[in-house]
Design a protein around this motif. Structure first.
Motif, mmCIF file in Angstrom:
data_model
loop_
_atom_site.group_PDB
_atom_site.id
_atom_site.type_symbol
_atom_site.label_atom_id
_atom_site.label_comp_id
_atom_site.label_asym_id
_atom_site.label_seq_id
_atom_site.Cartn_x
_atom_site.Cartn_y
_atom_site.Cartn_z
ATOM 1 N N ALA A 171 -11.913 23.371 9.363
ATOM 2 C CA ALA A 171 -12.484 23.908 8.127
ATOM 3 C C ALA A 171 -13.214 22.813 7.356
ATOM 4 O O ALA A 171 -14.295 23.046 6.788
ATOM 5 C CB ALA A 171 -11.392 24.531 7.272
ATOM 6 N N MET A 172 -12.652 21.615 7.326
ATOM 7 C CA MET A 172 -13.318 20.499 6.634
ATOM 8 C C MET A 172 -14.634 20.157 7.312
ATOM 9 O O MET A 172 -15.632 19.850 6.640
ATOM 10 C CB MET A 172 -12.386 19.283 6.619
ATOM 11 N N ALA A 173 -14.661 20.209 8.638
ATOM 12 C CA ALA A 173 -15.898 19.926 9.360
ATOM 13 C C ALA A 173 -16.978 20.950 9.026
ATOM 14 O O ALA A 173 -18.154 20.593 8.831
ATOM 15 C CB ALA A 173 -15.620 19.925 10.866
ATOM 16 N N ARG A 174 -16.609 22.219 8.897
ATOM 17 C CA ARG A 174 -17.590 23.251 8.555
ATOM 18 C C ARG A 174 -18.109 23.056 7.128
ATOM 19 O O ARG A 174 -19.300 23.240 6.852
ATOM 20 C CB ARG A 174 -16.966 24.641 8.721
ATOM 21 N N LEU A 175 -17.216 22.683 6.217
ATOM 22 C CA LEU A 175 -17.647 22.435 4.839
ATOM 23 C C LEU A 175 -18.642 21.274 4.773
ATOM 24 O O LEU A 175 -19.661 21.341 4.070
ATOM 25 C CB LEU A 175 -16.447 22.136 3.951
ATOM 26 N N LEU A 176 -18.361 20.184 5.477
ATOM 27 C CA LEU A 176 -19.255 19.027 5.449
ATOM 28 C C LEU A 176 -20.618 19.354 6.057
ATOM 29 O O LEU A 176 -21.655 18.887 5.570
ATOM 30 C CB LEU A 176 -18.620 17.864 6.216
#
Length: 333
Positions: free
Chosen positions: A232-237
């Motif tokens: 999820a953090m990768a998608r946000l970034l």
């Protein structure tokens, strides 16, 4: 071979009738404190052990309750919150000489086994842990008319199934306000599953504070696991590379988010502030240590046990219990 002590031996040692001993063993409230103390002392002195089968015939109780965890097997061992709930429940139930039977209900086969076990009369009541909206297990247990409580509200059954929970929405507000007050301008969130009360209410609390700034571009969903926090953090970034803070709805997912930020070369908290939720053992072991929301898990478990025992004892209606949360500031914000 020495003869096993009987209820008659206990009565003789305590200086009371056999009926009084029986009432103490069956938790009858109409026994004087003096008689109760004398019987308990005599049980310890004689080494008497209750015959649970015989006791069940009299009381119509099994002396056990089921804790049903509606998650896949691996989550039981990954998430430290569950160990707190289980340890606390075991300790509190032991005070009433009640055993805890742990049953996983992560798939259809598991749920059927739980229902067969409960319908077969093998438990006096059930704790529900980590329920999801539309869970067939919940409907089956309600239909079975067994004493039933939940750790956290059951979506759609809030007025039917008593529960104890932390104030998830207010906890999320506390974290969102903290990030905004630290001067963060583009705050994202990683939610829990949106078919769970924690997933829904923590997102609602975040949106209460951020208002229109809580746009869809700044919201990603996880499933309470570390891996889901990483992805999820990768998608946000990828979508919003200039974000400068993220509220993650569990410490375990936040640990995954920290790993992704580190791999992307983002400094925490200099470039991106990270806040979690739970104040589990994970929070103090991350790098940097995690600012988080402390929910009183042990107290939630104790209140859940109390509610279930009151239902089993037939004391009538019990009300939900919602406990306050607290912001714990460490080095990640």
């Amino acid at each position: 071979m020495a003869k096993r002590p009987t209820i008659h031996d206990v009565a003789a040692a305590a200086g009371v009738s056999r009926g009084t001993v029986s009432r103490v063993l069956n938790d009858d409230r109409y026994v004087s404190p003096a008689a109760h103390a004398a019987v308990r002392r005599a049980i310890a002195e004689t080494g008497y052990i209750v015959n649970r089968n015989a006791r069940s015939l009299v009381t119509q109780r099994t002396g056990s309750v089921v804790m049903a965890l509606s998650e896949p097997h691996e989550k039981l061992f990954e998430d430290p919150n569950y160990s707190v709930l289980i340890r606390t429940a075991i300790r509190r139930l032991a005070e009433r000489d009640v055993s805890l039977v742990m049953m996983l209900a992560g798939d259809e086969g598991d749920r059927e086994r739980v229902l067969r076990y409960v319908r077969g009369g093998h438990a006096d009541g059930v704790f529900l842990v980590s329920t999801h909206g539309g869970d067939a297990l919940v409907d089956g247990l309600v239909d079975a008319k067994v004493p039933l409580v939940a750790q956290g509200a059951v979506i759609g059954r809030e007025n039917v199934i008593p529960y104890a929970a932390a104030d998830d929405r207010e906890g999320a507000r506390q974290m969102a306000r903290h990030l905004v007050e630290r001067g963060r301008r583009k705050v994202a969130t990683i939610t829990g599953p949106m078919d769970t009360p924690g997933g829904i209410q923590r997102l609602e609390g975040f949106a209460d504070v951020l208002g229109r700034k809580a746009s869809k571009r700044l919201i990603e969903h996880g499933d309470w696991t570390r891996l889901s926090g990483e992805s999820a953090m990768a998608r946000l970034l990828e979508r919003t590379p200039d974000l400068d803070a993220v509220f993650v709805a569990s410490d375990l997912m936040a640990a995954g988010a920290l790993a992704t930020l580190r791999a992307a070369g983002r400094r925490v908290p200099e470039d991106v502030a990270v806040g979690g939720f739970d104040d589990s053992s994970v929070a103090a072991s991350t790098h940097p240590p995690l600012t988080t929301i402390r929910q009183p898990l042990a107290q939630v478990a104790e209140e859940t046990v109390r509610l279930l025992l009151e239902l089993i004892d037939g004391t009538g209606h019990v009300d939900p219990v919602i406990l306050p949360t607290r912001l714990i500031v460490r080095e990640s914000t």
